[in-house]
Design an enzyme around this catalytic site. Structure first.
Site, PDB file in Angstrom:
ATOM      1  N   CYS A  43       4.873  28.431  58.725  1.00  0.00           N
ATOM      2  CA  CYS A  43       5.242  28.844  57.478  1.00  0.00           C
ATOM      3  C   CYS A  43       6.206  30.674  58.234  1.00  0.00           C
ATOM      4  O   CYS A  43       7.029  30.984  57.841  1.00  0.00           O
ATOM      5  CB  CYS A  43       5.039  28.638  55.753  1.00  0.00           C
ATOM      6  SG  CYS A  43       6.263  29.892  54.703  1.00  0.00           S
ATOM      7  N   CYS A  48       9.485  28.885  57.782  1.00  0.00           N
ATOM      8  CA  CYS A  48      10.589  29.327  56.783  1.00  0.00           C
ATOM      9  C   CYS A  48      11.321  30.724  56.564  1.00  0.00           C
ATOM     10  O   CYS A  48      12.027  31.294  55.775  1.00  0.00           O
ATOM     11  CB  CYS A  48       8.965  29.270  54.533  1.00  0.00           C
ATOM     12  SG  CYS A  48       8.201  28.061  55.247  1.00  0.00           S
ATOM     13  N   LYS A  51      13.480  31.311  58.946  1.00  0.00           N
ATOM     14  CA  LYS A  51      13.979  30.575  58.795  1.00  0.00           C
ATOM     15  C   LYS A  51      15.286  30.501  57.843  1.00  0.00           C
ATOM     16  O   LYS A  51      16.699  31.568  58.162  1.00  0.00           O
ATOM     17  CB  LYS A  51      14.109  29.003  58.801  1.00  0.00           C
ATOM     18  CG  LYS A  51      14.777  28.238  58.163  1.00  0.00           C
ATOM     19  CD  LYS A  51      14.284  27.080  57.175  1.00  0.00           C
ATOM     20  CE  LYS A  51      13.614  27.906  55.699  1.00  0.00           C
ATOM     21  NZ  LYS A  51      13.424  26.094  54.849  1.00  0.00           N
ATOM     22  N   TYR A 178      16.325  17.824  55.654  1.00  0.00           N
ATOM     23  CA  TYR A 178      16.076  19.208  55.331  1.00  0.00           C
ATOM     24  C   TYR A 178      15.826  20.204  56.426  1.00  0.00           C
ATOM     25  O   TYR A 178      16.543  21.288  56.516  1.00  0.00           O
ATOM     26  CB  TYR A 178      15.085  19.958  53.781  1.00  0.00           C
ATOM     27  CG  TYR A 178      13.913  20.159  53.775  1.00  0.00           C
ATOM     28  CD1 TYR A 178      13.659  21.868  54.717  1.00  0.00           C
ATOM     29  CD2 TYR A 178      13.497  19.499  53.859  1.00  0.00           C
ATOM     30  CE1 TYR A 178      12.177  21.755  54.920  1.00  0.00           C
ATOM     31  CE2 TYR A 178      11.527  19.177  54.498  1.00  0.00           C
ATOM     32  CZ  TYR A 178      11.224  21.128  55.020  1.00  0.00           C
ATOM     33  OH  TYR A 178      10.013  21.484  54.864  1.00  0.00           O
ATOM     34  N   GLU A 182      19.746  21.998  56.808  1.00  0.00           N
ATOM     35  CA  GLU A 182      19.400  23.351  56.950  1.00  0.00           C
ATOM     36  C   GLU A 182      20.024  24.428  58.221  1.00  0.00           C
ATOM     37  O   GLU A 182      20.801  25.250  57.782  1.00  0.00           O
ATOM     38  CB  GLU A 182      18.394  23.936  56.604  1.00  0.00           C
ATOM     39  CG  GLU A 182      18.007  23.860  55.354  1.00  0.00           C
ATOM     40  CD  GLU A 182      16.115  24.119  55.030  1.00  0.00           C
ATOM     41  OE1 GLU A 182      15.636  24.919  53.423  1.00  0.00           O
ATOM     42  OE2 GLU A 182      15.141  24.705  56.206  1.00  0.00           O
ATOM     43  N   HIS A 435      26.083  34.840  29.487  1.00  0.00           N
ATOM     44  CA  HIS A 435      27.831  34.695  30.611  1.00  0.00           C
ATOM     45  C   HIS A 435      28.343  35.865  30.521  1.00  0.00           C
ATOM     46  O   HIS A 435      27.931  37.262  30.099  1.00  0.00           O
ATOM     47  CB  HIS A 435      28.801  33.916  28.716  1.00  0.00           C
ATOM     48  CG  HIS A 435      29.901  33.775  29.113  1.00  0.00           C
ATOM     49  ND1 HIS A 435      30.275  33.275  30.358  1.00  0.00           N
ATOM     50  CD2 HIS A 435      30.879  34.430  28.867  1.00  0.00           C
ATOM     51  CE1 HIS A 435      31.686  32.740  30.109  1.00  0.00           C
ATOM     52  NE2 HIS A 435      32.175  33.795  29.588  1.00  0.00           N
ATOM     53  N   GLU A 440      24.592  29.120  33.162  1.00  0.00           N
ATOM     54  CA  GLU A 440      24.086  29.020  31.769  1.00  0.00           C
ATOM     55  C   GLU A 440      24.845  27.402  31.649  1.00  0.00           C
ATOM     56  O   GLU A 440      24.381  26.901  30.537  1.00  0.00           O
ATOM     57  CB  GLU A 440      25.638  29.555  31.257  1.00  0.00           C
ATOM     58  CG  GLU A 440      27.244  29.168  31.658  1.00  0.00           C
ATOM     59  CD  GLU A 440      27.832  30.703  30.912  1.00  0.00           C
ATOM     60  OE1 GLU A 440      28.018  30.900  29.773  1.00  0.00           O
ATOM     61  OE2 GLU A 440      28.904  31.626  31.663  1.00  0.00           O
TER      62      GLU A 440
END
Length: 452
Positions: A43, A48, A51, A178, A182, A435, A440
């Site tokens: 990682c 991670c 990346k 993934y 990615e 908002h 939302e």
């Protein structure tokens, strides 16, 4: 029998480091840890963290384009890969130092060498020294898998990307998970011409079908050439680069080929089989809910167990192990409703069941909306986001939440709390919207788009 240590950890990734530190600092244990590569594991060093920094770097062309649309006089020159790589290396050095400091500060002794199992209570270091421990924890993580085929020696893996001397002009990315998706987005954002091959019908297998289709379409619209149902037969070095012969006959030449076709547990050569610990089909170490193997003194956490291969899960498993064994607080790691994010462009955030999984389980309602977000719509870009909830018809619980949008990873982290708590669709409805935001939409979805 007197042991040299209460705990010996093999592997200095996130799971092993957390277990060692908690056992020593909070459990009062005498702990040692061996790491044959760099402290921090996949990682921190080659996963991670670097990346995500590359994800940030690859997003600036869009940001500058949007700035112009918003009235700024802005332009972007070429990307200086050596400069970025140098800065990245310095950051990884810093993080590795922080990991080491955390261990030594907790009183953990570090051995910078490979360790294997000699028996149920003994590890053998690469130097030949043997050390005994009451408990042994294996946290050796995983490694990239490249299938054997003609020319496989010409490919790079995700481990190699961060150390490239230069960015290629044309890159082939093979894989549909993934990691492949990615890096396809990252490299495209940095100016590389990217083609992605995947032998299956659609990329991001295992994620919600509608969500992964949304991501694939967005990637294609950005200029990434995704070819599903396609695989490489062989690779050959030519004067012009690396020529890929493919199953669909669309042979092409690239400057570099990245294989991201899955990962395998890093369990080979540890001496497990000799102790009666048989490995699983993919090389994973079988453990029970307490992360204990069939040999009572030996435990394993993280990717080497091939349960849920995510850094936060490895950390939870390592912490639960230390709490149970050294603090007298029996605790199992919770593998239910673990959220995840795919850092493509746009991002995909997911927690809970996919629509396909849920409808196999019980009658459901699907609430979804796809729309152009305000920021990029104003800039004239065609980007669309997806907000999706999967709801049980009987209990009204939100069984799954799937978001495809910029910063979906940030949004799904918060939505995961509600889903983990068992929130119902009516709980979402009672929540007043913030908002104007993209998120939302999650609390304003009134009518199901379909039932199943």
């Amino acid at each position: 029998m007197a042991f040299d240590y209460d705990l010996f950890v093999i592997g200095g990734g996130s799971g092993g480091v957390r277990a060692a530190r908690i056992a020593a600092a909070e459990g009062g244990a005498k702990v040692a840890l061996a790491e044959e590569s760099r402290m921090g594991g996949t990682c921190v060093i080659r996963g991670c963290v670097p990346k995500k920094l590359m994800v940030f770097a690859s997003g600036y062309p869009d940001a500058v384009q949007d700035a112009c649309a918003y009235g700024w006089e802005a332009s972007l020159g070429g990307f200086d890969w050596p400069r970025f790589r140098s800065h990245l290396a310095a950051e990884l050095d810093r993080l590795e130092g922080a990991y080491r400091a955390g261990l030594t500060g907790a009183g953990v002794e570090i051995f910078d060498e490979r360790a294997t199992l000699a028996d149920a209570h003994t590890v053998r270091l690469a130097s030949g020294r043997e050390i005994t421990a009451r408990h042994i924890l294996i946290a050796t993580g995983g490694r990239p898998f490249v299938p054997d085929f003609p020319g496989c020696d010409l490919v790079m893996t995700s481990d190699d990307v961060f150390g490239m001397d230069r960015l290629p002009r044309r890159m082939l990315v093979v894989g549909g998970g993934y990691i492949a998706s990615e890096f396809a987005c990252i490299l495209h954002g940095l100016g590389v011409e990217v083609c992605q091959f995947y032998r299956g019908a659609q990329i991001l297998r295992g994620f919600d079908d509608e969500a992964r289709g949304h991501v694939a379409q967005a990637m294609a619209e950005r200029g990434i050439a995704i070819k599903c149902g396609t695989d490489v037969i062989r690779l050959e070095r030519t004067l012009d680069g690396i020529r890929a012969t493919t199953t669909d006959g669309s042979d092409r030449t690239f400057d570099a080929v990245l294989y991201a076709t899955g990962r395998r547990p890093n369990s080979a050569g540890l001496g497990l089989e000799a102790l009666g610990i048989g490995l699983g089909r993919n090389g994973q170490i079988p453990v029970d809910d307490w992360s204990q193997t069939v040999v009572p003194s030996i435990y394993a956490v993280g990717d080497v167990t091939d349960r849920i291969n995510l850094t936060p899960v490895a950390i939870r498993e390592g912490h639960a192990f230390a709490d149970t064994v050294f603090k007298g607080v029996p605790r199992k790691a919770d593998h239910d409703l673990v959220a995840s994010a795919v850092f493509t462009q746009p991002e995909l955030g997911s927690v809970g069941l996919t629509e396909e999984q849920a409808r196999e389980q019980e009658p459901i309602e699907v609430y979804a909306a796809a729309f152009r977000p305000m920021q990029t719509s104003f800039a004239g870009r065609p980007d669309r986001v997806l907000m999706k909830l999967i709801v049980s018809q009987s209990s009204r619980k939100v069984l799954g939440c799937h978001i495809v949008a910029p910063n979906a990873g940030e949004m799904i982290q918060l939505a995961a709390i509600a889903v983990k708590m068992g929130a119902t669709k009516e709980d979402f409805d009672r929540t007043v919207a913030v908002h104007p935001t993209m998120a939302e939409e999650l609390v304003t979805l009134r009518k199901p788009v379909r039932t199943a």
